[in-house]
Design a protein around this motif. Structure first.
Motif, PDB file in Angstrom:
ATOM      1  N   ASP A  16       0.808  -1.223   0.000  1.00 54.66           N
ATOM      2  CA  ASP A  16       0.000   0.000   0.000  1.00 54.66           C
ATOM      3  C   ASP A  16       0.845   1.279   0.000  1.00 54.66           C
ATOM      4  N   ALA A  17       2.142   1.145  -0.247  1.00 52.47           N
ATOM      5  CA  ALA A  17       3.032   2.319  -0.252  1.00 52.47           C
ATOM      6  C   ALA A  17       2.762   3.186  -1.478  1.00 52.47           C
ATOM      7  N   SER A  18       2.863   4.483  -1.306  1.00 52.40           N
ATOM      8  CA  SER A  18       2.717   5.419  -2.418  1.00 52.40           C
ATOM      9  C   SER A  18       4.005   5.401  -3.246  1.00 52.40           C
ATOM     10  N   ILE A  19       3.925   4.824  -4.434  1.00 49.66           N
ATOM     11  CA  ILE A  19       5.097   4.725  -5.305  1.00 49.66           C
ATOM     12  C   ILE A  19       5.585   6.111  -5.721  1.00 49.66           C
ATOM     13  N   ASP A  20       4.662   7.001  -6.039  1.00 49.39           N
ATOM     14  CA  ASP A  20       5.051   8.354  -6.443  1.00 49.39           C
ATOM     15  C   ASP A  20       5.808   9.067  -5.332  1.00 49.39           C
ATOM     16  N   GLU A  24       9.723  10.232  -5.306  1.00 54.68           N
ATOM     17  CA  GLU A  24      10.110  11.623  -5.050  1.00 54.68           C
ATOM     18  C   GLU A  24      11.167  11.704  -3.950  1.00 54.68           C
ATOM     19  N   LEU A  25      10.959  10.930  -2.880  1.00 52.45           N
ATOM     20  CA  LEU A  25      11.954  10.915  -1.799  1.00 52.45           C
ATOM     21  C   LEU A  25      13.282  10.349  -2.290  1.00 52.45           C
ATOM     22  N   GLY A  26      13.212   9.304  -3.111  1.00 47.86           N
ATOM     23  CA  GLY A  26      14.432   8.713  -3.664  1.00 47.86           C
ATOM     24  C   GLY A  26      15.209   9.717  -4.495  1.00 47.86           C
ATOM     25  N   GLU A  27      14.506  10.488  -5.304  1.00 51.70           N
ATOM     26  CA  GLU A  27      15.163  11.517  -6.110  1.00 51.70           C
ATOM     27  C   GLU A  27      15.782  12.592  -5.221  1.00 51.70           C
ATOM     28  N   ARG A  28      15.069  12.974  -4.177  1.00 48.45           N
ATOM     29  CA  ARG A  28      15.591  13.973  -3.238  1.00 48.45           C
ATOM     30  C   ARG A  28      16.856  13.453  -2.551  1.00 48.45           C
TER      31      ARG A  28
END
Length: 109
Positions: A16-20, A24-28
């Motif tokens: 149920d994790a928000s992939i988007d 975004e956090l990964g990119e940050r």
């Protein structure tokens, strides 16, 4: 002497994790780690069975420690454990030998 440190990560996302939001956090986080002295690279690989490994390379243990203790990274790790990941592991490895790089393109026949 080779001081490189390799971090191998295998983190499993919750269904149920928000992939988007996760992306975004990964990119940050990449934006931060890629600017730190001693960061070499990060690459992810996904197998046919869905397992995904991420490999980080740092030039030294102190470079890895700077990333591990970076305040925004610490907050994001805590959030990741609470909201995004169901399981996983990290392996921190010291390079004991390096062979190469090889370049056969210029080799005479």
């Amino acid at each position: 002497m080779i001081d490189d440190v390799i971090v191998i990560g295998d983190l499993k996302l919750r269904h149920d994790a928000s992939i988007d939001e996760h992306n975004e956090l990964g990119e940050r986080m990449y934006g931060i780690v890629s600017q730190l002295p001693g960061f070499i690279s990060v690459k992810s690989f996904k197998s046919e069975d869905g397992e995904e490994l991420t490999i980080f390379r740092f030039s030294s243990e102190s470079a890895l420690e700077a990333w591990r203790t970076h305040p925004e990274h610490v907050r994001t790790m805590k959030r990741g454990h609470a909201e995004f990941y169901v399981s996983g592991f990290l392996q921190i490895c010291k390079v004991i030998r390096e062979v190469g790089p090889f370049d056969h393109a210029g080799k005479a026949s």
